[in-house]
Scaffold this motif. Structure first.
Motif, PDB file in Angstrom:
ATOM      1  N   GLY A  62      21.392  56.554 133.121  1.00  0.00           N
ATOM      2  CA  GLY A  62      22.783  56.142 133.174  1.00  0.00           C
ATOM      3  C   GLY A  62      23.591  56.659 132.005  1.00  0.00           C
ATOM      4  N   ILE A  63      24.796  56.109 131.860  1.00  0.00           N
ATOM      5  CA  ILE A  63      25.744  56.536 130.832  1.00  0.00           C
ATOM      6  C   ILE A  63      26.145  55.328 130.007  1.00  0.00           C
ATOM      7  N   LEU A  64      26.162  55.502 128.696  1.00  0.00           N
ATOM      8  CA  LEU A  64      26.642  54.447 127.795  1.00  0.00           C
ATOM      9  C   LEU A  64      28.128  54.664 127.531  1.00  0.00           C
ATOM     10  N   ILE A  65      28.899  53.610 127.740  1.00  0.00           N
ATOM     11  CA  ILE A  65      30.353  53.671 127.538  1.00  0.00           C
ATOM     12  C   ILE A  65      30.711  52.790 126.352  1.00  0.00           C
ATOM     13  N   HIS A  66      31.323  53.401 125.345  1.00  0.00           N
ATOM     14  CA  HIS A  66      31.722  52.673 124.130  1.00  0.00           C
ATOM     15  C   HIS A  66      33.224  52.435 124.177  1.00  0.00           C
ATOM     16  N   PRO A  67      33.676  51.200 123.865  1.00  0.00           N
ATOM     17  CA  PRO A  67      35.120  50.909 123.930  1.00  0.00           C
ATOM     18  C   PRO A  67      35.927  51.690 122.914  1.00  0.00           C
ATOM     19  N   GLY A  68      35.297  52.088 121.806  1.00  0.00           N
ATOM     20  CA  GLY A  68      36.000  52.839 120.782  1.00  0.00           C
ATOM     21  C   GLY A  68      35.680  54.323 120.861  1.00  0.00           C
ATOM     22  N   LYS A  69      35.911  55.010 119.787  1.00  0.00           N
ATOM     23  CA  LYS A  69      35.644  56.432 119.701  1.00  0.00           C
ATOM     24  C   LYS A  69      34.582  56.665 118.631  1.00  0.00           C
ATOM     25  N   LEU A  70      33.487  57.243 119.032  1.00  0.00           N
ATOM     26  CA  LEU A  70      32.400  57.521 118.111  1.00  0.00           C
ATOM     27  C   LEU A  70      32.590  58.896 117.478  1.00  0.00           C
ATOM     28  N   SER A  71      32.249  58.969 116.221  1.00  0.00           N
ATOM     29  CA  SER A  71      32.267  60.273 115.570  1.00  0.00           C
ATOM     30  C   SER A  71      31.117  61.126 116.096  1.00  0.00           C
ATOM     31  N   LYS A  72      31.148  62.405 115.817  1.00  0.00           N
ATOM     32  CA  LYS A  72      30.105  63.303 116.267  1.00  0.00           C
ATOM     33  C   LYS A  72      28.750  62.892 115.706  1.00  0.00           C
ATOM     34  N   GLU A  73      28.750  62.518 114.412  1.00  0.00           N
ATOM     35  CA  GLU A  73      27.497  62.121 113.772  1.00  0.00           C
ATOM     36  C   GLU A  73      26.961  60.838 114.394  1.00  0.00           C
ATOM     37  N   SER A  74      27.863  59.871 114.660  1.00  0.00           N
ATOM     38  CA  SER A  74      27.414  58.613 115.256  1.00  0.00           C
ATOM     39  C   SER A  74      26.857  58.838 116.656  1.00  0.00           C
ATOM     40  N   GLY A  75      27.519  59.697 117.427  1.00  0.00           N
ATOM     41  CA  GLY A  75      27.034  59.993 118.772  1.00  0.00           C
ATOM     42  C   GLY A  75      25.668  60.661 118.755  1.00  0.00           C
ATOM     43  N   GLU A  76      25.477  61.592 117.813  1.00  0.00           N
ATOM     44  CA  GLU A  76      24.189  62.279 117.722  1.00  0.00           C
ATOM     45  C   GLU A  76      23.089  61.312 117.300  1.00  0.00           C
ATOM     46  N   ARG A  77      23.418  60.387 116.357  1.00  0.00           N
ATOM     47  CA  ARG A  77      22.409  59.406 115.956  1.00  0.00           C
ATOM     48  C   ARG A  77      22.044  58.483 117.107  1.00  0.00           C
ATOM     49  N   LEU A  78      23.058  58.098 117.903  1.00  0.00           N
ATOM     50  CA  LEU A  78      22.804  57.218 119.042  1.00  0.00           C
ATOM     51  C   LEU A  78      21.909  57.919 120.065  1.00  0.00           C
ATOM     52  N   ILE A  79      22.211  59.173 120.362  1.00  0.00           N
ATOM     53  CA  ILE A  79      21.394  59.924 121.321  1.00  0.00           C
ATOM     54  C   ILE A  79      19.967  60.079 120.807  1.00  0.00           C
ATOM     55  N   ALA A  80      19.823  60.420 119.547  1.00  0.00           N
ATOM     56  CA  ALA A  80      18.491  60.584 118.963  1.00  0.00           C
ATOM     57  C   ALA A  80      17.700  59.283 119.031  1.00  0.00           C
ATOM     58  N   ARG A  81      18.397  58.175 118.787  1.00  0.00           N
ATOM     59  CA  ARG A  81      17.724  56.874 118.830  1.00  0.00           C
ATOM     60  C   ARG A  81      17.284  56.538 120.256  1.00  0.00           C
ATOM     61  N   LEU A  82      18.143  56.819 121.216  1.00  0.00           N
ATOM     62  CA  LEU A  82      17.800  56.562 122.609  1.00  0.00           C
ATOM     63  C   LEU A  82      16.614  57.411 123.050  1.00  0.00           C
ATOM     64  N   MET A  83      16.623  58.683 122.705  1.00  0.00           N
ATOM     65  CA  MET A  83      15.527  59.565 123.080  1.00  0.00           C
ATOM     66  C   MET A  83      14.226  59.125 122.439  1.00  0.00           C
TER      67      MET A  83
END
Length: 244
Positions: A62-83
């Protein structure tokens, strides 16, 4: 032909036992694997795709939807954590806690939903058709057919897939191996493969023994011989039950 020492030799037709098959020029055969090369390549591609799906699949799908805007670094950390926590077969079905108002929406399809398994089965069926139409149940693949349907498919495979090949082998034997063709013949017996179901055979043999008052045309031992069984020693086993 090419000899082991590298030299070549030309052989005449009567010096070769050759089973004729499909050919474009009457000499060089058309190999089924060459004709089915595209179907085989597609099946290999499907297998490789399936391997990637099951080895690298993010089972959340699925897709994670965030109400705010994530920075590039935050998005990459989130993806890495999920993987790290959820990707791969070993991490299947692990629970995930969403924070900061994030929502999860299903986006991807499972392998079954995308008909991956059905596509691979269809490719196996296509390849089997190049080899006389081998039924899927003979290849260890469940095709949803019942026992009666499987028996009919097996009989049709013998009649329309195996028998044409057998006839070519018989013709090649008569042509290349039999010196006196008017005295000897080559016959490959397919009776065991062409027998019907046990129920049909039982009904046929019952009628042959005179069931229902009809005249018998076979004896018990004749039927046992057809089934490959030892003869019976009981009285009357070598005589028809009723006169013809």
């Amino acid at each position: 032909i090419r000899n082991p020492d590298g030299t070549t030799k030309i052989l005449l037709q009567e010096e070769i036992f050759r089973i004729s098959g499909l050919s474009g020029d009457g000499i060089n055969p058309i190999r089924p694997m060459d004709v089915a090369s595209e179907a085989v390549a597609l099946l290999i591609a499907a297998d490789q795709y399936a391997a990637r799906v099951f080895s690298n699949n993010l089972n959340l799908g699925g897709i994670l939807i965030h109400p705010g805007k994530l920075s590039k670094e935050s998005g990459e950390r989130l993806i890495a954590r999920l993987m790290q926590r959820f990707a791969g077969v070993g991490n299947s079905h692990r629970p995930m806690i969403l924070q900061e108002g994030m929502k999860f929406e299903k986006a991807s399809q499972t392998a079954q939903e995308s008909q991956l398994l059905e596509a691979r089965k269809a490719q196996v069926r296509d390849i089997a058709n190049y080899f006389g139409g081998v039924p899927l149940h003979l290849l260890g693949i469940e095709d949803g057919s019942g026992k009666t349907s499987a028996e009919e498919q097996s009989l049709n495979f013998v009649r329309f897939g195996v028998r044409p090949l057998v006839e070519r082998i018989q013709q090649s034997i008569r042509r290349d191996l039999i010196i006196a063709p008017r005295r000897y013949v080559a016959v490959i017996n397919l009776d065991d493969l062409e027998r019907g179901s046990m129920q049909v055979r039982g009904e046929f043999w019952s009628k042959a023994l005179g069931s229902g008052g009809s005249p018998a045309w076979l004896t018990v031992n004749e039927i046992r011989s057809e089934e490959g069984w030892n003869p019976s020693t009981q009285d009357g086993s070598d005589k028809p039950a009723m006169g013809t």
